[in-house]
Design a protein around this motif. Structure first.
Motif, short mmCIF file in Angstrom:
data_model
loop_
_atom_site.label_atom_id
_atom_site.label_comp_id
_atom_site.label_asym_id
_atom_site.label_seq_id
_atom_site.Cartn_x
_atom_site.Cartn_y
_atom_site.Cartn_z
N MET A 1 -40.61 15.94 23.40
CA MET A 1 -39.90 16.49 24.53
C MET A 1 -38.80 15.51 24.96
SD MET A 1 -41.33 18.03 28.12
CE MET A 1 -42.05 19.38 27.24
N TYR B 1 -34.96 24.32 35.64
CA TYR B 1 -36.11 23.55 35.18
C TYR B 1 -37.39 24.04 35.85
CZ TYR B 1 -39.25 19.65 34.37
OH TYR B 1 -40.33 18.89 34.01
N ARG B 2 -37.34 24.21 37.16
CA ARG B 2 -38.49 24.66 37.95
C ARG B 2 -38.98 26.04 37.48
NH1 ARG B 2 -35.95 23.58 42.32
NH2 ARG B 2 -36.80 21.60 42.96
N ASN B 3 -38.06 26.89 37.06
CA ASN B 3 -38.40 28.25 36.63
C ASN B 3 -38.72 28.36 35.14
OD1 ASN B 3 -38.13 29.41 39.21
ND2 ASN B 3 -35.91 29.46 38.98
N GLY B 4 -38.86 27.22 34.46
CA GLY B 4 -39.29 27.21 33.07
C GLY B 4 -38.23 27.55 32.05
N LEU B 5 -36.97 27.45 32.42
CA LEU B 5 -35.90 27.78 31.49
C LEU B 5 -35.52 26.61 30.57
CD1 LEU B 5 -33.62 29.85 33.88
CD2 LEU B 5 -35.25 30.69 32.18
N LEU B 6 -36.04 25.44 30.87
CA LEU B 6 -35.74 24.25 30.06
C LEU B 6 -37.03 23.71 29.47
CD1 LEU B 6 -33.28 22.61 32.62
CD2 LEU B 6 -32.68 23.99 30.63
N LYS B 7 -37.71 24.52 28.70
CA LYS B 7 -39.07 24.23 28.23
C LYS B 7 -39.19 22.99 27.36
CE LYS B 7 -40.19 29.04 28.42
NZ LYS B 7 -41.36 29.61 28.93
N THR B 8 -38.15 22.61 26.66
CA THR B 8 -38.23 21.45 25.77
C THR B 8 -37.71 20.17 26.42
OG1 THR B 8 -36.12 22.00 24.76
CG2 THR B 8 -38.10 22.88 23.70
N TYR B 9 -37.46 20.23 27.74
CA TYR B 9 -36.95 19.08 28.48
C TYR B 9 -37.84 18.76 29.66
CZ TYR B 9 -32.74 20.05 25.82
OH TYR B 9 -31.86 20.27 24.81
N LYS B 10 -37.86 17.47 30.04
CA LYS B 10 -38.61 17.03 31.22
C LYS B 10 -37.65 16.31 32.15
CE LYS B 10 -42.59 14.42 32.81
NZ LYS B 10 -42.81 15.29 33.92
#
Length: 72
Positions: A1, A20-29
Motif C-alpha cells: 500500500m 479517502y474516507r469514502n473508500g475511493l483510494l483503496k490502494t493508498y493510506k
C-alpha cells in the motif's frame, strides 16, 4: 500500500480526504496532513488515523510515497 500526505487543508484538501474516507483510494493510506491553520488540519483528519503535522519537516519525516499539494 502506498502512503500519502496532504499539504493544504482547505476545500481541495477536503475533497481528497473525503475521497479517502469514502473508500475511493483503496490502494493508498493517508498518513498525515499539514496546513498553516492547525484547526483546518484537525478538522480535515477527523475520523482518519493520521498525523496532524505542525510544519513541513514533520510531515516529510513521515516518509510518504506521495505528497498531495492542495494549497492555493
Amino acid at each position: 500500500m502506498k502512503t500519502f500526505v496532504i499539504v493544504g487543508c482547505g476545500h481541495l484538501g477536503n475533497i481528497v480526504a473525503n475521497a479517502y474516507r469514502n473508500g475511493l483510494l483503496k490502494t493508498y493510506k493517508l498518513i498525515g496532513a499539514y496546513s498553516r491553520n492547525s484547526d483546518d488540519t484537525i478538522e480535515l483528519l477527523k475520523g482518519i488515523d493520521a498525523a496532524v503535522c505542525g510544519d513541513i519537516p514533520s510531515l516529510l519525516a513521515l516518509k510518504p510515497d506521495f505528497i498531495v499539494e492542495t494549497a492555493s
